[in-house]
Write an enzyme that holds these catalytic residues in place. Structure first.
Site, PDB file in Angstrom:
ATOM      1  CD  GLU A  58     -13.607  37.886  63.947  1.00  0.00           C
ATOM      2  OE1 GLU A  58     -14.007  38.986  63.547  1.00  0.00           O
ATOM      3  OE2 GLU A  58     -12.547  37.371  63.567  1.00  0.00           O
ATOM      4  CE  LYS A 157     -10.751  36.992  60.291  1.00  0.00           C
ATOM      5  NZ  LYS A 157     -10.773  37.968  61.434  1.00  0.00           N
ATOM      6  CB  CYS A 190     -14.122  39.700  60.568  1.00  0.00           C
ATOM      7  SG  CYS A 190     -13.893  41.403  61.044  1.00  0.00           S
TER       8      CYS A 190
END
Lengths: 448, 31
Positions: A58, A157, A190
């Site tokens: 990321e 995300k 994440c």
């Protein structure tokens, strides 16, 4: 294919200079190409070693030091994969997309799936009540290009981390999956790994075999370090997890790996150098159909059948990453202890080789809503070494331990079936699987 | 199994049904 070769690259990201105003597109592309130059070497090396897919971190192409305004020159329009596009052969089809073109060519020229994290922008207007004042949405976006260079996955995300003010939340959580000759893949980013949506839904409802996981994770001992947490997630969820982390020792960012449900295949943890690291490993394409697939665990099975061990001493409070745990000290070299907080009781039985006077251990319980940098509900049982012999340091980060445990068993009265077991040794090293097991009734215990 | 120098052991449970609607606390929370 029954098996495939996976690769992840821990990348020491070349960060842009911090600026108050946006740089030009040319300057932004210059910085991004410096990072892609490094990633290109890793892609080529992985491909020559037979890898089918490589995951990069990321923020791996432009870093994380941005405001909403200063990230804009780094963004590109990323279309939905249904448009059936190979940026390498048709780069101008959706406007200015030099980064997507280069990543697509990397995949096509090396016949390998390439996974990266870049920024997507979508114009909007006042007819959309959620439209930001500057007339556009900016998304933290994972992209996957297959071995022909085709865009096969795009994921925005959903669970942004508190400091990610440069991005917008997507309106809804999207579960992004795609099929390959080596199994069904899902992808998220994440902080998403704490979530039900998309992380758990991807596994339980969409039945993916492997998860691609670009991350920029900074380690927070004792409970939130990348390698133990991510490998525990793969084990508990029963999928392969290909985790590529950023590398930046000043931010304690390190810890990448390739994790299978039955074992950690390879991992990397380096707080000594500023180098990147490529890792490869062979994985089963469909782990849940393998005989080695771990049996399901009834996480409070054992504890429902036992009475709490009476502790002759008082419990005491201690903070772990802003959560107030209830602790009890292990006073003897062997024994059984119980500590409770609200609905959760944690039990620990153990035998030390010797009780050292210079090291103190405590058993802790937490049952509550974590509220800092994100809100999520936890039930945690933990056995940890306190930073010093002062009980007020229980929960503080510790790097080394000399007390040896010959036997141990940790369990709890969990109200959830989503429990992730971690075992970390001195020097933040993972314990090899041969030393411990998770019993069917929910004990994390030594195998001796 | 050999005696282990344990730093930390944990059973880390997530109770999803008790979560707020969205994990993060980024700008979207304010929208």
């Amino acid at each position: 294919l029954d098996t495939f070769i996976a690769a992840v690259y821990e990348h020491a990201v070349i960060l842009p200079n911090r600026t108050e105003t946006p740089v030009s597109k040319e300057e932004a592309l210059l910085l991004m190409n410096k990072n892609i130059d490094v990633l290109e070497k890793a892609v080529k090396l992985a491909a020559t070693q037979g890898a089918h897919i490589i995951v990069t971190p990321e923020d791996g192409i432009y870093g994380w030091v941005f405001t909403r305004e200063t990230i804009y020159p780094y963004l590109e329009e990323i279309p939905h994969p249904e448009v059936n596009w190979i940026p390498c052969t048709d780069p101008q089809r959706f406007g200015y997309a030099p980064v997507q073109e280069r990543l697509s060519c990397l995949a096509k020229d090396n016949s390998i799936y390439v996974v990266a994290n870049i920024g997507d922008k979508k114009p909007c207007n006042a007819s959309d009540p959620r439209c930001p004042p500057d007339g556009r949405y900016q998304y933290n976006t994972d992209v996957v290009f297959d071995s022909q260079g085709k865009l096969v996955a795009r994921y925005h995300k959903y669970n942004l981390f508190a400091p990610e003010v440069q991005f917008d939340f997507p309106k809804d959580s999207e579960v992004v999956t795609f099929d390959t000759p080596f199994g069904k893949f899902g992808i998220f980013t994440c902080f998403d790994i704490f979530s039900h949506d998309p992380a758990v839904v991807m596994v339980k409802k969409f039945q993916v075999d492997s998860v691609l996981y670009p991350t920029a994770w900074y380690n927070t001992l004792p409970l939130l370090s990348a390698v133990p947490f991510h490998s525990a997630w793969a084990r508990a969820m029963g999928v392969n997890l290909l985790s590529a982390n950023t590398h930046n020792t000043s931010m304690h960012m390190t810890g990448s790996g390739i994790y299978a449900p039955e074992a950690v295949k390879v991992y990397h943890y380096d707080m000594e150098t500023e180098s990147g690291q490529l890792m490869l490993s062979e994985l089963k394409s469909r782990p849940r159909s393998e005989p080695t697939f771990p049996a399901p665990v009834a996480w409070s099975g054992y504890d429902k059948g036992i009475k709490p061990f009476l502790s002759e001493q008082l419990d005491f409070p201690g903070m772990i990453y802003f959560d107030e745990f209830t602790f009890t000290e292990l006073k003897r070299n062997a024994g059984s202890y119980t500590v409770c907080q609200k609905d959760l009781c944690c039990h620990f039985t153990y035998k030390m080789s010797e009780k050292r006077t210079d090291e103190v251990y405590a058993l802790g319980a937490f049952d509550g809503l974590h509220t800092v940098e994100g809100q999520y509900y936890l039930q945690v049982c933990t056995l940890l070494k306190c930073q010093t012999t002062d009980l007020r340091t229980c929960g503080e980060p510790v790097g080394s331990a000399f007390t040896k445990f010959e036997k141990f068993a940790l369990s709890g009265t969990f109200g959830t079936s989503y429990v992730f077991p971690q075992l970390i040794l001195s020097g933040s090293q993972l314990a090899p699987e041969r030393h411990y097991e998770v019993s069917r009734d929910g004990r994390l215990q030594s195998t001796s | 199994g050999a005696p282990l120098p344990i730093l930390v052991m944990a059973l880390y449970g997530r109770v999803f049904e008790k979560d707020p609607p969205r994990l993060g606390q980024g700008p979207g929370k304010l929208q």
